[in-house]
Every structure is written in C-alpha cells, then in structure tokens.
Design an enzyme around this catalytic site. Structure first.
Site, PDB file in Angstrom:
ATOM      1  N   HIS A 181       2.149   3.450  -9.105  1.00 13.18           N
ATOM      2  CA  HIS A 181       2.113   2.019  -9.557  1.00 13.18           C
ATOM      3  C   HIS A 181       3.248   1.583 -10.109  1.00 13.18           C
ATOM      4  O   HIS A 181       3.763   0.279 -10.039  1.00 13.18           O
ATOM      5  CB  HIS A 181       0.808   1.913 -10.272  1.00 13.18           C
ATOM      6  CG  HIS A 181      -0.427   1.906  -9.588  1.00 13.18           C
ATOM      7  ND1 HIS A 181      -0.661   1.833  -7.968  1.00 13.18           N
ATOM      8  CD2 HIS A 181      -1.552   3.091  -9.680  1.00 13.18           C
ATOM      9  CE1 HIS A 181      -1.606   2.359  -7.724  1.00 13.18           C
ATOM     10  NE2 HIS A 181      -2.302   3.134  -8.605  1.00 13.18           N
ATOM     11  N   LEU A 234      10.342 -20.724  -4.993  1.00 13.46           N
ATOM     12  CA  LEU A 234       9.434 -19.929  -4.583  1.00 13.46           C
ATOM     13  C   LEU A 234       8.122 -19.692  -5.233  1.00 13.46           C
ATOM     14  O   LEU A 234       8.152 -19.715  -6.332  1.00 13.46           O
ATOM     15  CB  LEU A 234       9.860 -18.608  -4.382  1.00 13.46           C
ATOM     16  CG  LEU A 234       9.234 -17.088  -3.913  1.00 13.46           C
ATOM     17  CD1 LEU A 234       8.489 -17.141  -2.646  1.00 13.46           C
ATOM     18  CD2 LEU A 234       9.880 -15.899  -4.273  1.00 13.46           C
ATOM     19  N   ASP A 242       0.957  -0.928   0.088  1.00 13.35           N
ATOM     20  CA  ASP A 242      -0.014   0.016   0.072  1.00 13.35           C
ATOM     21  C   ASP A 242       0.825   1.298   0.022  1.00 13.35           C
ATOM     22  O   ASP A 242       1.943   1.299   0.530  1.00 13.35           O
ATOM     23  CB  ASP A 242      -0.881  -0.026   1.080  1.00 13.35           C
ATOM     24  CG  ASP A 242      -1.794   0.969   1.065  1.00 13.35           C
ATOM     25  OD1 ASP A 242      -2.415   1.288  -0.032  1.00 13.35           O
ATOM     26  OD2 ASP A 242      -2.573   1.490   2.161  1.00 13.35           O
TER      27      ASP A 242
HETATM   28  C1  IPE Z   1      -5.565  -2.846  -0.379  1.00 15.83           C
HETATM   29  O1  IPE Z   1      -5.264  -1.439  -0.518  1.00 15.83           O
HETATM   30  C2  IPE Z   1      -5.386  -3.382  -1.908  1.00 15.83           C
HETATM   31  C3  IPE Z   1      -4.156  -3.548  -2.365  1.00 15.83           C
HETATM   32  C4  IPE Z   1      -3.048  -3.077  -1.834  1.00 15.83           C
HETATM   33  C5  IPE Z   1      -4.005  -3.900  -3.830  1.00 15.83           C
HETATM   34  P1  IPE Z   1      -6.149  -0.106  -0.685  1.00 15.83           P
HETATM   35  O2  IPE Z   1      -5.426   1.052  -0.462  1.00 15.83           O
HETATM   36  O3  IPE Z   1      -7.224  -0.297  -1.596  1.00 15.83           O
HETATM   37  O4  IPE Z   1      -7.236  -0.453   0.841  1.00 15.83           O
HETATM   38  P2  IPE Z   1      -7.830   0.608   1.609  1.00 15.83           P
HETATM   39  O5  IPE Z   1      -8.868   1.001   0.747  1.00 15.83           O
HETATM   40  O6  IPE Z   1      -7.016   1.721   2.253  1.00 15.83           O
HETATM   41  O7  IPE Z   1      -8.478  -0.119   2.874  1.00 15.83           O
HETATM   42  C1  IPE Z   2      -1.832   0.234  -3.287  1.00 18.60           C
HETATM   43  O1  IPE Z   2      -1.557   1.405  -3.349  1.00 18.60           O
HETATM   44  C2  IPE Z   2      -1.851  -0.271  -4.815  1.00 18.60           C
HETATM   45  C3  IPE Z   2      -3.401  -0.585  -4.968  1.00 18.60           C
HETATM   46  C4  IPE Z   2      -4.349  -0.581  -4.372  1.00 18.60           C
HETATM   47  C5  IPE Z   2      -3.634  -1.111  -6.323  1.00 18.60           C
HETATM   48  P1  IPE Z   2      -2.521   2.403  -3.237  1.00 18.60           P
HETATM   49  O2  IPE Z   2      -3.076   3.067  -4.787  1.00 18.60           O
HETATM   50  O3  IPE Z   2      -3.711   2.259  -2.638  1.00 18.60           O
HETATM   51  O4  IPE Z   2      -2.147   3.919  -2.449  1.00 18.60           O
HETATM   52  P2  IPE Z   2      -2.587   4.937  -1.637  1.00 18.60           P
HETATM   53  O5  IPE Z   2      -2.958   4.102  -0.513  1.00 18.60           O
HETATM   54  O6  IPE Z   2      -3.697   5.528  -2.086  1.00 18.60           O
HETATM   55  O7  IPE Z   2      -1.396   5.689  -1.229  1.00 18.60           O
HETATM   56 MG    MG Z   3      -4.179   2.263  -0.634  1.00 16.81          MG
END
Ligand code: IPE
Ligand code: IPE
Ligand code: MG
Length: 597
Positions: A377, A471, A360
């Site tokens: 990303h 792995l 995240d």
């Molecule tokens: C969880 O992250 C999903 C992924 C890392 C793919 P999110 O950013 O979507 O989760 P919330 O919305 O903060 O709970």
């Molecule tokens: C996690 O990073 C990746 C995905 C959910 C695809 P985020 O895109 O949720 O990044 P933040 O949490 O908004 O910073």
């Molecule tokens: Mg996020």
C-alpha cells in the site's frame, strides 16, 4: 482571555462601530435570528452579526424592487469584488464588509467558502424558476449551507467541536430545507409583493387554483389547503431525529431552540389566515420569550462549562488568498515521467471524460517480495501519484480511484490502519501539488466506521481544492457501489414519503441525482490492474456503459504510461449504447447498414 472578541473588548472605534452597525441591523431586521445568535458563546456573537448582516445585504440586493436584473447582478458583483479586494487590505469603508473582514481574518475563515452562496445570489438576481423540490433543495443548500458551515467552523475554532459528519448528513440538509420553507411561508406576503413565489413548480402545479389566487394576493380555501400542506411539510422536515446526537450540549440546545422557534413560526403561519398575504406571520413576543428564556439559561451554563480558546488576532495561518488572486495564479504542468515519455495525442472526440481505476495488487506485490502487505500500500501510493500526474498531463477531466472499499473492512485491523495511514500521508504530502496543478479533489464514500481525523482530512482536502478547475480526482474511500445505490434508494423513499416525489414519476435522473457526486459524468473507461477480471462493487451505476480494460501488473508496478495505454486502447473502441453498429462507408454509393468488410 487575550484576543477575545466580545463587543466590549473591541477597542478600535471604527471596528466597534462596524460591529455595532451589524448588530443593530440584525436586531431590527430579524429579531428572532438575533435572539438565536445571543445563545451562541459571547465570543462568537460579533462574528455572527457580521456574517448575518453580510448574508442579508446580499439577499436585499437581489430582492431590490425597482432595479433591473442586470442592475441587481452588477451591484452584487461590485459588493463581492470589493469584499475580495478589501480582504487582503484588512479594511473597508463599508461597515458590514469591515466587520465581516475582521471576522474572517480573526477566525481564519476563507472567503471562498462563501462563494457558492454569492454565485447563487447572482443567479437569483436574474430570477429563477425551480421545477422540482430537488432543485429547490439544491438551491436552498447553495444559498445557505456555506453560511451554516461557517457557523460550525466558528464554533470549532472557538473550541466547541462540531462532528464533521454532521455537514454531510441528509437529516441536516433536510432540516435546513425545513427552516427555509418555514421562512418562505412566514415571508409569503413580501414575496408576493415582489410578484415572486419561491416554491417549486412541482408543488404549485399540484395546487393550480391556489397558485392563481396567490398571484392575485387573494385568500381562498384553495390557498388555505396549500398553506396547510406546506406547513405540514416544513414540520416534517424540522423533526429530524438524531440531529442533536453527539453534539456539545450548548450547540444541541441552540438547535432545539431553533426547532421550537420555527414550529412557533409555523403555528403563527397557520393562525394568520388571510393576514398571511399582507404581512409576515410572526409568533407573539410572549411565545418567543417562553422558548428563549430557558434556552438562554441553559446555553449560558453550557458555555460556562466549556473552556473556550479563540485565536488571538494575527495568530494561526496566513490570511486566505482571495479567490480572484488565487485563480490568477498560473497552473503548472505536472513533473514529467522520469523516462521522458510524453502522452499520446488523442483526438478530443475520442478522449474519455471519466476514467475509473481499481488499483489492485498491492498485497500480492508485497507478498511476492517477502514484505508485509502494508508495504504494497505504501509503494502503491507512488504509482497513484504518477497516474494522477499522467491524467493531468493528458488532459483528462475526471479520474476516480478506488482506495478502500466497504468490503475491505473484512481485512485485519493492522492492514486497515496502514491503509488509513497511507491515505493521511498522501493527502498531506500532495496538497501543495494539487494546488500547483489546479487539481480538484473529491471524496465519494461513507463516513461510517472511519476515524474522525480521516474524515476531517478528506473533507479538508475537498474544501481546500474545491475551486480548482483542472483535473478532478475522486477518492473512492470507504466506497461501495451497492451502499451508494442503497443510500440513493433511501433518499428517494424519503422524498416519496414526504410527498416531494410521486413514485409513479421516478425517472433514472431522480436516482442519479441522489448518488454521492451527482454532478460527475458517467465512467467511460474502467481499468483494473492486478490481473483480476471483476468489478468488485465499484461505481455500479456510473459504469453501466463503461469500456472495460484489464491489465496484469500489480498496482505498485504501474505508472502513467499504463494509463495512457489504457486511454489509447479506449480511443480505438466503438461505443454503441445499445444501438446497431455504425454503417460502414461504401466506396461506391450509399452506405449499407451492418455490411462486413
Ligand atoms: C477492490 O479490490 C477494492 C480496491 C481496490 C480498493 P479488492 O482486492 O478488495 O477486490 P476483491 O476482493 O479482489 O474483489
Ligand atoms: C488493492 O490492493 C488495494 C486495496 C484493496 C486497499 P490489494 O490489497 O487488494 O492487493 P491484493 O489484491 O491483495 O494483491
Ligand atoms: Mg485485491
């Protein structure tokens, strides 16, 4: 059409003889299957004969009466080893293998795809007892799915697209179960002659009297009840709604015809009565003809309207490397971290088996730098590569990565498109690395909503790495814990309605067995980056007893050293699974439970 392979177009006399051998073999042994193959586009029929002949050769070796189990396993081993060796040479003195080798090379099929089936046959050679319908269904799948998938690949290679999701559909697997159960009923007499009943103990235990009578090859009202129950079961499994949706009209017609023919087989089973115990129950030729004649006309028309473009011999990618050769290739170590850091030494009994990561913080990382979110990303993919290297380096067995959740569809389309693009790039650019490092890639997630090419990429990456033993990296893509559990519950409900499972006997294992990747160990360590302290619907069942680890850095700033830190931290934790704390050693005498230091 250049390179087309109808039998008439095979000029090499030896090859022609090999295909003719297969054709005769199939027609004599399995006339109904032969008639079904005649519904395929003409260009694919020789390939179908070769594959069916190979399948039944393996099956016959396993079923050979008089051989010891060890003899049967050794004969099958010799047959498959010869196939792998001869595949590279492109030639075999055995007509079935010769035709199969030509088919595999011509249509660029991979012999490794058939391995699960050969492995299952080898297990069968020693005899096996299947306890539940679920085990039975897994065995049916292992034996048959690889061949059914080859049929789909052949169609796709000839230019008849088969939707990729079909292979993952529950309905499709159940349909195959229906076909196989019908076969088992049709051939009951042959199984009994070998002293075998290829049904799970679960159903035999429900009809104990019938089972005894069957073993004595004696027809009785109890046997009749069992056969009636099983024919009903097979009919329910064959009637899977929606199976032909979105299929090419030719393929859809073949499936419908197969369904009709198998229902006719079940009619014959029910009509046979005591005769079922002495010879196979087959529908009378006029019944078969009534089903097949219109199907022939309809499929011929469907194929005529489809421009088929089979590859010419020698075109396309190189011949797949046989598994033996591939597994002999040394697995390389991952490239080291630029800092020169090395993984910590963790005692084997303190190593987690399965680490799951919620990666995240990509969006915030980008926003804080004045960049669009998708840049996060894109750069996040580098962190992911490094963490995978670190997992391989420290000797981890399973690494699950959360890439896209079922809730992430709430984001704007542009961001979602970028996430899909990043996945495509990642899969393509990492394939060679996965090969070199012996990494197996798996996908856990739903197909719904994903573009076909994304599904195809994920399935191909899974297929290309399925024999790697290093792995295992699980891409949780379009994954949601609740969605997974809901699907597992639906599967259980289906098993209960079809009588495969009694609601009073549902155990935790039954639910776990219906998860997306049931053969994966539970999560030991769940790590989330980006500062949030929540699970966000990730691996809910599998993480029931996971140790949690949260770090603040945004994902693009993470590298393998953070994974190693997380594992180091995990190695120091005490896991209790609900038990009382371990007794502390006392310097003077016996230990005292729960004592303080
Ligand atoms: C969880 O992250 C999903 C992924 C890392 C793919 P999110 O950013 O979507 O989760 P919330 O919305 O903060 O709970
Ligand atoms: C996690 O990073 C990746 C995905 C959910 C695809 P985020 O895109 O949720 O990044 P933040 O949490 O908004 O910073
Ligand atoms: Mg996020």
């Amino acid at each position: 059409m250049p390179g087309i392979l109808t039998l008439a177009a095979v000029n090499d006399p030896e090859l022609r003889a090999a295909y003719t051998h297969c054709r005769r073999n199939v027609r004599r042994r399995d006339p109904v299957e032969y008639a079904i193959m005649q519904l395929m586009p003409p260009v694919l029929r020789p390939a179908c004969w070769a594959m069916w002949a190979a399948f039944t050769t393996a099956d016959d070796i396993v079923d050979a009466v008089g051989d010891t189990p060890a003899d049967r396993a050794a004969r099958l081993d010799a047959w498959t080893t010869a196939l792998e060796t001869e595949l590279a040479a492109g030639h075999s003195a055995d007509p079935v293998r010769h035709a199969l080798i030509d088919t595999m090379r011509r249509w660029r099929l991979d012999v490794a795809d058939l391995q699960p089936s050969f492995d299952t046959f080898k297990g069968d050679a020693h005899g096996r007892r299947l306890e539940t319908w679920r085990e039975w269904s897994a065995w049916v799948g292992d034996t048959n799915l690889s061949w059914a998938s080859q049929g789909m690949t052949l169609l796709a290679r000839a230019g008849v697209p088969v939707p990729v999701w079909l292979r993952r559909k529950d309905a499709y697997q159940r349909y195959l179960d229906g076909l196989y159960l019908t076969d088992a009923l049709t051939d009951l007499s042959q199984d009994l002659a070998r002293g075998d009943i290829s049904l799970p103990a679960e159903i035999l235990d429900r009809f104990p009297e019938a089972t005894d009578h069957l073993r004595e090859q004696r027809w009785s009202p109890a046997v009749n009840d069992l056969v009636t129950h099983l024919t009903g079961q097979a009919r329910r499994w064959l009637n899977q709604p929606g199976l032909t949706d979105a299929l090419h009209p030719g393929t859809a017609e073949i499936l419908r015809t197969v369904t009709r023919l198998f229902h006719a087989r079940l009619d014959a089973v029910q009509a046979a009565g005591p005769a079922l115990l002495s010879h196979p129950a087959v529908p009378a030729p006029p019944i078969r003809w009534r089903i097949l004649a219109p199907a022939r006309a309809r499929t011929a028309l469907a194929w005529r309207l489809t421009p088929l473009s089979p590859p010419s011999p020698g075109s396309g990618p190189a011949i797949p490397v046989p598994r033996q050769v591939r597994s002999a290739l040394a697995v390389q170590p991952p490239p080291p971290h630029p800092s020169g850091a090395r993984p910590p030494a963790i005692p084997a009994d303190r190593m987690p088996q399965h680490v799951a990561v919620i990666m995240d913080g990509n969006g915030r990382w980008a926003t804080e730098r004045g960049l669009p979110r998708h840049e996060g990303h894109r750069i996040g993919a580098n962190a992911m590569r490094d963490v995978v290297y670190g997992a391989a380096e420290i000797g981890l067995s399973h690494l699950s990565l959360f890439l896209f959740s079922t809730e992430n569809w709430k984001r704007d389309t542009q961001e979602i498109t970028h996430i899909f693009d990043a996945l495509r790039d990642q899969l393509r650019s990492e394939l060679a690395t996965h090969d070199a490092l012996g990494i197996r890639l798996r996908w856990a997630g739903r197909t719904d909503g994903l573009p076909e090419d994304v599904i195809e990429e994920l399935l191909q990456a899974e297929a290309a790495t399925r024999h790697h033993t290093g792995l295992t990296v699980i891409f949780c893509f379009n994954y949601g814990g609740r969605a997974e559990l809901t699907q597992a519950a639906a599967r259980l409900a289906r098993a209960a309605t079809s009588g495969d499972l009694h609601p009073d006997h549902v155990r935790e294992d039954d639910l776990a067995g219906h998860l997306l990747l049931p053969d994966t160990p539970d999560v030991d360590l769940l790590w989330r980056t980006g500062g949030e302290r929540r699970i966000s619907n990730f691996l809910l069942w599998q993480s029931a007893y996971a140790e949690l680890h949260f770090t603040d850095a945004y994902w693009p700033d993470v590298d393998r050293r953070d994974l190693w830190n997380a594992i180091n931290d995990y190695a120091r934790r005490e896991r209790r699974y609900g038990a009382a704390p371990a007794p502390l050693p006392s310097p003077d005498g016996p230990t005292r439970q729960g004592s303080k230091q």
